[in-house]
Motif scaffolding. Structure first.
Motif, short mmCIF file in Angstrom:
data_model
loop_
_atom_site.label_atom_id
_atom_site.label_comp_id
_atom_site.label_asym_id
_atom_site.label_seq_id
_atom_site.Cartn_x
_atom_site.Cartn_y
_atom_site.Cartn_z
N ILE A 83 0.86 -1.18 0.00
CA ILE A 83 0.00 0.00 0.00
C ILE A 83 0.90 1.23 0.00
CG2 ILE A 83 -1.79 1.30 1.23
CD1 ILE A 83 -2.54 -1.35 2.64
N ASP A 84 0.75 2.05 -1.01
CA ASP A 84 1.50 3.31 -1.10
C ASP A 84 0.55 4.42 -0.67
OD1 ASP A 84 2.87 5.59 -1.75
OD2 ASP A 84 3.11 5.11 -3.89
N LEU A 85 0.62 4.78 0.62
CA LEU A 85 -0.30 5.80 1.13
C LEU A 85 -0.03 7.17 0.52
CD1 LEU A 85 -0.48 4.85 4.93
CD2 LEU A 85 -2.21 4.45 3.15
N ALA A 86 1.23 7.52 0.39
CA ALA A 86 1.56 8.84 -0.17
C ALA A 86 1.07 8.97 -1.60
CB ALA A 86 3.07 9.06 -0.09
N GLY A 87 1.24 7.91 -2.37
CA GLY A 87 0.81 7.94 -3.76
C GLY A 87 -0.64 7.53 -3.95
N ARG A 88 -1.29 7.13 -2.85
CA ARG A 88 -2.69 6.69 -2.89
C ARG A 88 -2.89 5.64 -3.97
NH1 ARG A 88 -5.80 10.07 0.33
NH2 ARG A 88 -7.75 9.35 -0.60
N GLN A 89 -2.09 4.58 -3.87
CA GLN A 89 -2.22 3.49 -4.83
C GLN A 89 -1.77 2.17 -4.21
OE1 GLN A 89 0.27 4.47 -8.19
NE2 GLN A 89 2.16 4.08 -7.09
N LEU A 90 -2.19 1.10 -4.85
CA LEU A 90 -1.78 -0.24 -4.45
C LEU A 90 -0.82 -0.79 -5.49
CD1 LEU A 90 -5.27 -1.77 -3.52
CD2 LEU A 90 -3.64 -0.66 -1.98
N GLU A 91 0.20 -1.46 -5.04
CA GLU A 91 1.10 -2.16 -5.95
C GLU A 91 0.66 -3.62 -6.00
OE1 GLU A 91 5.14 -1.56 -4.80
OE2 GLU A 91 5.00 0.63 -4.94
N LEU A 92 0.31 -4.08 -7.19
CA LEU A 92 -0.22 -5.42 -7.38
C LEU A 92 0.86 -6.34 -7.94
CD1 LEU A 92 -3.63 -4.47 -9.03
CD2 LEU A 92 -3.11 -4.75 -6.61
N ALA A 93 0.87 -7.58 -7.48
CA ALA A 93 1.86 -8.54 -7.95
C ALA A 93 1.65 -8.83 -9.43
CB ALA A 93 1.75 -9.83 -7.14
N GLY A 94 2.60 -8.44 -10.25
CA GLY A 94 2.55 -8.71 -11.67
C GLY A 94 1.50 -7.94 -12.43
N ALA A 95 0.88 -6.94 -11.81
CA ALA A 95 -0.21 -6.23 -12.48
C ALA A 95 -0.12 -4.72 -12.31
CB ALA A 95 -1.55 -6.74 -11.98
N GLY A 96 1.05 -4.20 -11.97
CA GLY A 96 1.24 -2.77 -11.90
C GLY A 96 0.63 -2.12 -10.67
N ALA A 97 0.24 -0.85 -10.83
CA ALA A 97 -0.30 -0.08 -9.71
C ALA A 97 -1.77 0.22 -9.94
CB ALA A 97 0.47 1.22 -9.55
N LEU A 98 -2.51 0.32 -8.84
CA LEU A 98 -3.93 0.64 -8.90
C LEU A 98 -4.21 1.80 -7.95
CD1 LEU A 98 -6.88 -0.04 -9.77
CD2 LEU A 98 -6.96 -1.57 -7.78
N PRO A 99 -4.60 2.95 -8.48
CA PRO A 99 -4.90 4.09 -7.61
C PRO A 99 -6.22 3.90 -6.87
CG PRO A 99 -5.34 4.65 -9.90
CD PRO A 99 -4.74 3.29 -9.91
N PHE A 100 -6.35 4.57 -5.73
CA PHE A 100 -7.60 4.53 -4.98
C PHE A 100 -7.91 5.90 -4.41
CE2 PHE A 100 -4.33 3.39 -1.83
CZ PHE A 100 -4.62 4.25 -0.78
N GLY A 101 -9.22 6.16 -4.26
CA GLY A 101 -9.65 7.35 -3.54
C GLY A 101 -9.79 7.02 -2.07
N LYS A 102 -10.51 5.93 -1.81
CA LYS A 102 -10.63 5.38 -0.47
C LYS A 102 -10.35 3.89 -0.56
CE LYS A 102 -13.73 8.80 1.58
NZ LYS A 102 -13.53 9.81 0.55
#
Length: 417
Positions: A83-102
Protein backbone atom coordinates in the motif's frame (compact mmCIF):
# COMPACT_ATOMS: atom_id res chain seq x y z
CA UNK A 1 -9.42 13.70 -7.52
CA UNK A 2 -9.91 9.90 -7.58
CA UNK A 3 -13.34 9.05 -6.16
CA UNK A 4 -12.99 5.28 -6.35
CA UNK A 5 -13.27 2.85 -3.45
CA UNK A 6 -10.96 -0.14 -3.69
CA UNK A 7 -11.74 -3.14 -1.48
CA UNK A 8 -9.00 -5.67 -0.71
CA UNK A 9 -10.53 -9.03 0.14
CA UNK A 10 -13.47 -11.00 -1.25
CA UNK A 11 -14.80 -12.72 1.86
CA UNK A 12 -18.05 -11.83 3.60
CA UNK A 13 -16.75 -8.40 4.66
CA UNK A 14 -15.38 -7.36 1.29
CA UNK A 15 -18.42 -8.38 -0.72
CA UNK A 16 -20.80 -6.78 1.79
CA UNK A 17 -18.80 -3.55 1.66
CA UNK A 18 -19.21 -3.43 -2.12
CA UNK A 19 -22.93 -4.18 -1.88
CA UNK A 20 -23.50 -1.62 0.89
CA UNK A 21 -21.71 1.15 -1.00
CA UNK A 22 -24.22 0.80 -3.80
CA UNK A 23 -27.14 0.45 -1.37
CA UNK A 24 -26.04 3.69 0.31
CA UNK A 25 -26.05 5.49 -3.03
CA UNK A 26 -22.31 5.65 -3.71
CA UNK A 27 -21.91 6.32 -7.44
CA UNK A 28 -18.14 6.25 -7.90
CA UNK A 29 -16.09 3.28 -9.09
CA UNK A 30 -16.06 0.26 -6.74
CA UNK A 31 -13.21 -2.19 -7.31
CA UNK A 32 -13.14 -5.51 -5.48
CA UNK A 33 -9.80 -7.35 -5.40
CA UNK A 34 -9.32 -10.98 -4.39
CA UNK A 35 -6.49 -13.48 -4.56
CA UNK A 36 -8.72 -16.48 -5.29
CA UNK A 37 -10.04 -17.17 -8.77
CA UNK A 38 -13.48 -18.39 -7.69
CA UNK A 39 -16.54 -16.22 -7.36
CA UNK A 40 -16.74 -15.11 -3.69
CA UNK A 41 -18.43 -17.85 -1.64
CA UNK A 42 -19.91 -18.67 1.76
CA UNK A 43 -17.26 -20.14 4.06
CA UNK A 44 -19.33 -21.78 6.87
CA UNK A 45 -20.59 -24.68 4.68
CA UNK A 46 -17.04 -25.72 3.78
CA UNK A 47 -16.55 -27.60 7.07
CA UNK A 48 -19.84 -29.41 6.76
CA UNK A 49 -21.81 -30.33 3.61
CA UNK A 50 -19.06 -29.46 1.15
CA UNK A 51 -16.33 -31.75 2.46
CA UNK A 52 -18.58 -34.81 2.81
CA UNK A 53 -20.45 -34.53 -0.50
CA UNK A 54 -18.38 -35.04 -3.65
CA UNK A 55 -21.11 -33.35 -5.70
CA UNK A 56 -21.47 -30.28 -3.47
CA UNK A 57 -20.73 -26.94 -5.11
CA UNK A 58 -19.57 -23.75 -3.38
CA UNK A 59 -22.37 -21.38 -2.47
CA UNK A 60 -21.74 -17.93 -4.00
CA UNK A 61 -22.17 -14.94 -1.71
CA UNK A 62 -23.74 -13.16 -4.67
CA UNK A 63 -24.47 -14.28 -8.20
CA UNK A 64 -22.25 -13.05 -11.00
CA UNK A 65 -25.03 -10.75 -12.19
CA UNK A 66 -24.80 -8.88 -8.88
CA UNK A 67 -21.34 -7.58 -9.75
CA UNK A 68 -22.13 -6.65 -13.34
CA UNK A 69 -25.56 -5.28 -12.50
CA UNK A 70 -24.19 -2.98 -9.79
CA UNK A 71 -21.11 -1.83 -11.68
CA UNK A 72 -18.79 -3.53 -9.20
CA UNK A 73 -15.44 -4.17 -10.82
CA UNK A 74 -14.61 -7.63 -9.47
CA UNK A 75 -10.99 -8.57 -10.14
CA UNK A 76 -10.06 -12.10 -9.02
CA UNK A 77 -6.58 -13.61 -8.90
CA UNK A 78 -4.80 -10.44 -7.79
CA UNK A 79 -2.46 -10.08 -4.82
CA UNK A 80 -1.64 -6.71 -3.29
CA UNK A 81 2.06 -6.42 -2.51
CA UNK A 82 2.16 -2.94 -0.99
CA UNK A 83 0.00 0.00 0.00
CA UNK A 84 1.50 3.31 -1.10
CA UNK A 85 -0.30 5.80 1.13
CA UNK A 86 1.56 8.84 -0.17
CA UNK A 87 0.81 7.94 -3.76
CA UNK A 88 -2.69 6.69 -2.89
CA UNK A 89 -2.22 3.49 -4.83
CA UNK A 90 -1.78 -0.24 -4.45
CA UNK A 91 1.10 -2.16 -5.95
CA UNK A 92 -0.22 -5.42 -7.38
CA UNK A 93 1.86 -8.54 -7.95
CA UNK A 94 2.55 -8.71 -11.67
CA UNK A 95 -0.21 -6.23 -12.48
CA UNK A 96 1.24 -2.77 -11.90
CA UNK A 97 -0.30 -0.08 -9.71
CA UNK A 98 -3.93 0.64 -8.90
CA UNK A 99 -4.90 4.09 -7.61
CA UNK A 100 -7.60 4.53 -4.98
CA UNK A 101 -9.65 7.35 -3.54
CA UNK A 102 -10.63 5.38 -0.47
CA UNK A 103 -9.44 1.95 0.58
CA UNK A 104 -11.22 -0.78 2.56
CA UNK A 105 -9.03 -3.54 3.96
CA UNK A 106 -11.06 -6.74 4.33
CA UNK A 107 -7.97 -8.92 4.45
CA UNK A 108 -9.34 -11.50 6.88
CA UNK A 109 -7.19 -14.03 8.67
CA UNK A 110 -5.22 -17.20 8.00
CA UNK A 111 -4.72 -20.46 9.91
CA UNK A 112 -2.06 -20.45 12.58
CA UNK A 113 0.90 -22.56 11.48
CA UNK A 114 1.82 -25.78 13.23
CA UNK A 115 5.41 -25.49 14.57
CA UNK A 116 6.07 -29.24 14.58
CA UNK A 117 8.43 -31.64 12.83
CA UNK A 118 6.48 -33.18 9.97
CA UNK A 119 4.10 -30.26 9.50
CA UNK A 120 5.21 -29.99 5.86
CA UNK A 121 4.11 -33.54 4.97
CA UNK A 122 1.39 -34.06 2.39
CA UNK A 123 -1.97 -34.66 4.04
CA UNK A 124 -1.37 -32.04 6.76
CA UNK A 125 -4.01 -29.41 6.07
CA UNK A 126 -5.92 -26.44 7.45
CA UNK A 127 -9.34 -25.23 6.32
CA UNK A 128 -9.69 -21.60 5.35
CA UNK A 129 -10.44 -21.54 1.65
CA UNK A 130 -12.36 -23.38 -1.03
CA UNK A 131 -9.09 -24.87 -2.24
CA UNK A 132 -8.42 -26.27 1.24
CA UNK A 133 -11.92 -27.76 1.40
CA UNK A 134 -11.52 -29.41 -1.99
CA UNK A 135 -8.26 -31.01 -0.86
CA UNK A 136 -9.77 -32.21 2.43
CA UNK A 137 -12.69 -33.72 0.53
CA UNK A 138 -10.39 -35.44 -1.94
CA UNK A 139 -8.04 -36.96 0.65
CA UNK A 140 -10.77 -37.92 3.13
CA UNK A 141 -12.55 -39.92 0.43
CA UNK A 142 -9.63 -42.34 0.40
CA UNK A 143 -8.55 -42.46 4.05
CA UNK A 144 -9.79 -44.18 7.17
CA UNK A 145 -8.01 -42.38 10.02
CA UNK A 146 -8.11 -38.62 10.58
CA UNK A 147 -6.47 -36.65 13.39
CA UNK A 148 -7.67 -33.13 14.12
CA UNK A 149 -5.42 -30.83 16.12
CA UNK A 150 -7.44 -28.26 18.03
CA UNK A 151 -10.80 -28.41 19.77
CA UNK A 152 -12.22 -25.14 18.44
CA UNK A 153 -15.22 -24.58 16.18
CA UNK A 154 -13.64 -25.50 12.84
CA UNK A 155 -11.93 -28.62 14.17
CA UNK A 156 -15.09 -29.92 15.84
CA UNK A 157 -17.32 -29.15 12.86
CA UNK A 158 -14.97 -31.15 10.64
CA UNK A 159 -14.71 -33.93 13.24
CA UNK A 160 -18.49 -34.36 13.33
CA UNK A 161 -18.77 -34.21 9.54
CA UNK A 162 -16.05 -36.78 8.82
CA UNK A 163 -17.17 -39.08 11.63
CA UNK A 164 -20.70 -39.10 10.21
CA UNK A 165 -19.14 -40.00 6.86
CA UNK A 166 -17.55 -43.09 8.39
CA UNK A 167 -14.03 -41.93 9.20
CA UNK A 168 -12.21 -42.76 12.44
CA UNK A 169 -11.62 -39.31 13.90
CA UNK A 170 -9.43 -38.32 16.83
CA UNK A 171 -9.44 -34.76 18.19
CA UNK A 172 -6.39 -33.64 20.17
CA UNK A 173 -6.71 -30.47 22.27
CA UNK A 174 -3.85 -28.99 24.27
CA UNK A 175 -5.98 -27.57 27.11
CA UNK A 176 -8.25 -29.55 29.39
CA UNK A 177 -11.55 -28.93 27.60
CA UNK A 178 -13.07 -28.32 24.18
CA UNK A 179 -13.98 -24.82 23.02
CA UNK A 180 -12.13 -23.51 26.06
CA UNK A 181 -11.52 -20.08 24.61
CA UNK A 182 -15.08 -19.32 23.58
CA UNK A 183 -17.83 -21.04 25.58
CA UNK A 184 -18.77 -22.03 29.12
CA UNK A 185 -17.38 -25.32 30.49
CA UNK A 186 -20.86 -26.85 30.49
CA UNK A 187 -21.18 -26.24 26.75
CA UNK A 188 -17.73 -27.67 26.03
CA UNK A 189 -18.49 -30.74 28.16
CA UNK A 190 -21.82 -31.29 26.42
CA UNK A 191 -20.24 -31.03 22.96
CA UNK A 192 -17.58 -33.53 23.97
CA UNK A 193 -20.16 -36.03 25.21
CA UNK A 194 -22.17 -35.80 21.98
CA UNK A 195 -19.09 -36.19 19.80
CA UNK A 196 -17.84 -39.18 21.76
CA UNK A 197 -21.28 -40.77 21.51
CA UNK A 198 -21.05 -40.61 17.73
CA UNK A 199 -17.62 -42.24 17.75
CA UNK A 200 -15.16 -39.35 17.82
CA UNK A 201 -12.22 -39.93 20.14
CA UNK A 202 -11.39 -36.77 22.11
CA UNK A 203 -8.06 -36.32 23.88
CA UNK A 204 -7.64 -33.17 25.98
CA UNK A 205 -4.70 -31.82 27.95
CA UNK A 206 -2.36 -33.33 25.37
CA UNK A 207 -0.05 -31.95 22.70
CA UNK A 208 1.53 -33.47 19.61
CA UNK A 209 5.32 -33.84 19.61
CA UNK A 210 5.74 -34.62 15.92
CA UNK A 211 4.15 -36.06 12.80
CA UNK A 212 5.40 -39.18 11.07
CA UNK A 213 5.30 -39.80 7.34
CA UNK A 214 6.10 -42.24 4.60
CA UNK A 215 7.00 -41.31 1.03
CA UNK A 216 6.31 -37.69 1.86
CA UNK A 217 2.76 -38.28 3.18
CA UNK A 218 1.65 -38.15 6.80
CA UNK A 219 0.99 -41.52 8.46
CA UNK A 220 0.65 -40.68 12.16
CA UNK A 221 0.58 -38.01 14.83
CA UNK A 222 2.62 -38.78 17.93
CA UNK A 223 1.48 -37.29 21.24
CA UNK A 224 3.75 -35.81 23.88
CA UNK A 225 3.18 -38.97 25.94
CA UNK A 226 4.38 -41.14 23.06
CA UNK A 227 1.05 -42.48 21.79
CA UNK A 228 1.02 -42.98 18.03
CA UNK A 229 -2.25 -41.93 16.39
CA UNK A 230 -2.55 -43.35 12.84
CA UNK A 231 -3.58 -40.70 10.34
CA UNK A 232 -3.73 -40.46 6.60
CA UNK A 233 -4.87 -36.87 7.10
CA UNK A 234 -4.09 -34.38 9.87
CA UNK A 235 -6.20 -31.23 10.03
CA UNK A 236 -4.75 -28.31 11.95
CA UNK A 237 -7.31 -26.07 13.65
CA UNK A 238 -5.33 -24.21 16.31
CA UNK A 239 -6.66 -20.75 15.63
CA UNK A 240 -6.07 -18.00 13.12
CA UNK A 241 -3.81 -14.99 12.66
CA UNK A 242 -5.18 -11.67 11.32
CA UNK A 243 -3.73 -10.55 8.00
CA UNK A 244 -2.26 -7.22 9.07
CA UNK A 245 1.03 -7.25 7.16
CA UNK A 246 -0.06 -4.90 4.36
CA UNK A 247 -1.37 -2.35 6.82
CA UNK A 248 1.63 -2.61 9.16
CA UNK A 249 4.13 -2.21 6.33
CA UNK A 250 2.30 0.96 5.24
CA UNK A 251 2.62 2.44 8.74
CA UNK A 252 -1.04 1.95 9.66
CA UNK A 253 -1.54 1.28 13.37
CA UNK A 254 -1.89 -2.42 14.17
CA UNK A 255 -1.90 -4.74 17.16
CA UNK A 256 -3.77 -8.01 17.24
CA UNK A 257 -5.48 -6.69 14.13
CA UNK A 258 -5.73 -3.45 12.17
CA UNK A 259 -6.85 -0.85 14.68
CA UNK A 260 -10.00 1.06 13.75
CA UNK A 261 -12.22 3.63 15.43
CA UNK A 262 -15.99 3.45 15.89
CA UNK A 263 -16.60 4.25 12.22
CA UNK A 264 -14.11 1.63 10.91
CA UNK A 265 -11.43 4.22 10.06
CA UNK A 266 -7.80 3.20 10.46
CA UNK A 267 -5.02 5.59 11.50
CA UNK A 268 -4.47 6.45 7.82
CA UNK A 269 -6.76 8.98 6.11
CA UNK A 270 -9.37 7.39 3.82
CA UNK A 271 -8.34 3.84 4.76
CA UNK A 272 -10.81 1.55 6.55
CA UNK A 273 -10.63 -2.00 7.89
CA UNK A 274 -13.45 -4.48 8.47
CA UNK A 275 -13.99 -8.11 9.40
CA UNK A 276 -11.63 -10.64 10.96
CA UNK A 277 -8.63 -8.33 10.68
CA UNK A 278 -10.21 -5.29 12.37
CA UNK A 279 -9.30 -4.52 16.01
CA UNK A 280 -11.60 -2.11 17.83
CA UNK A 281 -12.88 -1.04 21.24
CA UNK A 282 -16.08 -3.00 21.78
CA UNK A 283 -19.07 -1.08 23.10
CA UNK A 284 -20.26 -4.01 25.24
CA UNK A 285 -17.05 -4.66 27.16
CA UNK A 286 -14.98 -1.50 26.80
CA UNK A 287 -12.04 -3.70 25.83
CA UNK A 288 -10.22 -4.25 22.55
CA UNK A 289 -11.85 -6.93 20.45
CA UNK A 290 -11.26 -8.69 17.15
CA UNK A 291 -14.22 -10.90 16.34
CA UNK A 292 -14.15 -13.69 13.78
CA UNK A 293 -17.73 -14.10 12.60
CA UNK A 294 -19.91 -13.53 9.57
CA UNK A 295 -22.13 -11.17 11.59
CA UNK A 296 -19.21 -8.98 12.62
CA UNK A 297 -17.81 -8.90 9.09
CA UNK A 298 -21.17 -8.00 7.60
CA UNK A 299 -22.10 -5.29 10.11
CA UNK A 300 -18.68 -3.64 10.00
CA UNK A 301 -18.76 -3.60 6.20
CA UNK A 302 -22.16 -1.92 6.25
CA UNK A 303 -20.87 0.73 8.65
CA UNK A 304 -17.73 1.40 6.61
CA UNK A 305 -19.92 2.06 3.57
CA UNK A 306 -22.11 4.43 5.58
CA UNK A 307 -19.05 6.27 6.85
CA UNK A 308 -17.72 6.69 3.32
CA UNK A 309 -20.96 8.27 2.08
CA UNK A 310 -21.06 10.66 5.03
CA UNK A 311 -23.07 9.07 7.85
CA UNK A 312 -21.53 9.50 11.30
CA UNK A 313 -23.04 6.66 13.37
CA UNK A 314 -20.76 4.43 15.45
CA UNK A 315 -20.47 0.66 15.68
CA UNK A 316 -23.02 -0.74 18.11
CA UNK A 317 -23.99 -4.08 16.57
CA UNK A 318 -24.83 -6.89 18.98
CA UNK A 319 -22.29 -9.68 18.42
CA UNK A 320 -23.65 -13.11 17.63
CA UNK A 321 -22.15 -16.33 16.34
CA UNK A 322 -23.13 -19.86 15.43
CA UNK A 323 -21.60 -23.27 14.82
CA UNK A 324 -23.17 -26.51 13.61
CA UNK A 325 -21.44 -29.50 15.22
CA UNK A 326 -23.17 -32.78 14.44
CA UNK A 327 -26.71 -32.60 15.85
CA UNK A 328 -25.94 -29.45 17.82
CA UNK A 329 -26.70 -25.93 16.63
CA UNK A 330 -24.59 -23.82 18.95
CA UNK A 331 -25.61 -20.15 18.95
CA UNK A 332 -24.07 -17.34 20.98
CA UNK A 333 -25.09 -13.73 21.50
CA UNK A 334 -23.24 -11.09 23.48
CA UNK A 335 -19.80 -11.41 25.06
CA UNK A 336 -19.41 -13.22 28.42
CA UNK A 337 -16.23 -11.35 29.35
CA UNK A 338 -16.40 -10.28 32.99
CA UNK A 339 -19.24 -12.62 33.90
CA UNK A 340 -19.48 -13.83 37.51
CA UNK A 341 -22.54 -16.12 37.44
CA UNK A 342 -24.83 -17.99 35.07
CA UNK A 343 -28.26 -19.58 34.84
CA UNK A 344 -29.07 -22.71 32.83
CA UNK A 345 -32.43 -22.90 31.08
CA UNK A 346 -33.59 -26.13 29.45
CA UNK A 347 -32.29 -29.68 29.74
CA UNK A 348 -28.84 -30.75 28.50
CA UNK A 349 -30.05 -34.37 28.54
CA UNK A 350 -32.50 -33.43 25.77
CA UNK A 351 -29.73 -31.65 23.82
CA UNK A 352 -31.68 -28.39 24.19
CA UNK A 353 -30.53 -25.79 26.70
CA UNK A 354 -29.17 -22.27 27.13
CA UNK A 355 -26.70 -20.66 29.50
CA UNK A 356 -27.39 -17.03 30.49
CA UNK A 357 -24.23 -15.22 31.64
CA UNK A 358 -24.43 -12.36 34.16
CA UNK A 359 -22.15 -9.80 35.74
CA UNK A 360 -24.06 -8.97 38.88
CA UNK A 361 -27.61 -8.40 37.60
CA UNK A 362 -26.54 -7.44 34.08
CA UNK A 363 -27.08 -9.95 31.28
CA UNK A 364 -23.88 -10.26 29.24
CA UNK A 365 -24.38 -13.19 26.90
CA UNK A 366 -26.42 -16.27 26.08
CA UNK A 367 -25.06 -19.54 24.74
CA UNK A 368 -27.67 -21.92 23.32
CA UNK A 369 -27.71 -25.44 21.97
CA UNK A 370 -30.73 -26.21 19.79
CA UNK A 371 -32.70 -23.33 21.39
CA UNK A 372 -33.05 -20.82 18.52
CA UNK A 373 -35.91 -18.98 20.24
CA UNK A 374 -33.65 -18.22 23.21
CA UNK A 375 -30.98 -16.96 20.86
CA UNK A 376 -33.25 -14.68 18.85
CA UNK A 377 -34.84 -13.24 21.99
CA UNK A 378 -31.36 -12.80 23.46
CA UNK A 379 -30.30 -10.68 20.52
CA UNK A 380 -33.25 -8.40 21.17
CA UNK A 381 -32.67 -8.23 24.93
CA UNK A 382 -28.97 -7.42 24.73
CA UNK A 383 -29.59 -4.94 21.94
CA UNK A 384 -32.20 -3.17 24.07
CA UNK A 385 -30.02 -3.27 27.20
CA UNK A 386 -32.60 -5.40 29.03
CA UNK A 387 -31.40 -7.78 31.76
CA UNK A 388 -34.09 -10.20 32.89
CA UNK A 389 -34.10 -11.57 36.40
CA UNK A 390 -32.96 -15.13 36.95
CA UNK A 391 -36.56 -16.01 37.85
CA UNK A 392 -37.74 -14.78 34.44
CA UNK A 393 -35.08 -16.88 32.72
CA UNK A 394 -36.20 -19.95 34.66
CA UNK A 395 -39.79 -19.30 33.55
CA UNK A 396 -38.76 -19.41 29.88
CA UNK A 397 -39.48 -17.31 26.80
CA UNK A 398 -43.18 -16.98 27.66
CA UNK A 399 -42.13 -14.81 30.61
CA UNK A 400 -39.22 -13.08 28.87
CA UNK A 401 -41.15 -11.79 25.85
CA UNK A 402 -43.70 -9.66 27.74
CA UNK A 403 -41.02 -8.47 30.15
CA UNK A 404 -38.90 -7.25 27.24
CA UNK A 405 -41.92 -5.59 25.62
CA UNK A 406 -42.72 -3.77 28.86
CA UNK A 407 -39.10 -2.65 29.23
CA UNK A 408 -39.00 -1.29 25.67
CA UNK A 409 -42.31 0.51 26.17
CA UNK A 410 -40.99 2.14 29.34
CA UNK A 411 -37.78 3.16 27.59
CA UNK A 412 -39.75 4.68 24.74
CA UNK A 413 -41.98 6.62 27.15
CA UNK A 414 -38.94 7.93 28.99
CA UNK A 415 -37.32 9.06 25.75
CA UNK A 416 -40.46 10.90 24.67
CA UNK A 417 -40.92 12.47 28.10
Amino acid sequence: MDNSVVIVGTGHAGVQAAASLREEGFEGPVILLGEELDLPYHKPPLSKTFIKDAEAKPQPLRGEVFYTGNAIDFRPGLRVERIDLAGRQLELAGAGALPFGKLILATGSRPRLLPLPGADLAGVLSLRSLGDARLIREISAGCEDVVILGGGFIGLEIAATLSAAGRKVTVVEAVDRLLGRVVAPAIGSHVRQRLEAMGVRVITGTTISHLEGENGHVTAAVTSSGERLPARMVIVGIGVVPNIELAAAAGIETGNGIRVDGQMRTSAPDVFAVGDAALYRHWLTGDDARLESVQNATDQAKLAAKTIVGHSGGYGAVPWFWSDIGDMKLQMVGLPTGGDSHVISGDPAENKFSIYHYAGDRLLAIESINKPADHMLGRKMIGAGFSPSREMVAAGTDALKPALAAFEQAQSATAVG
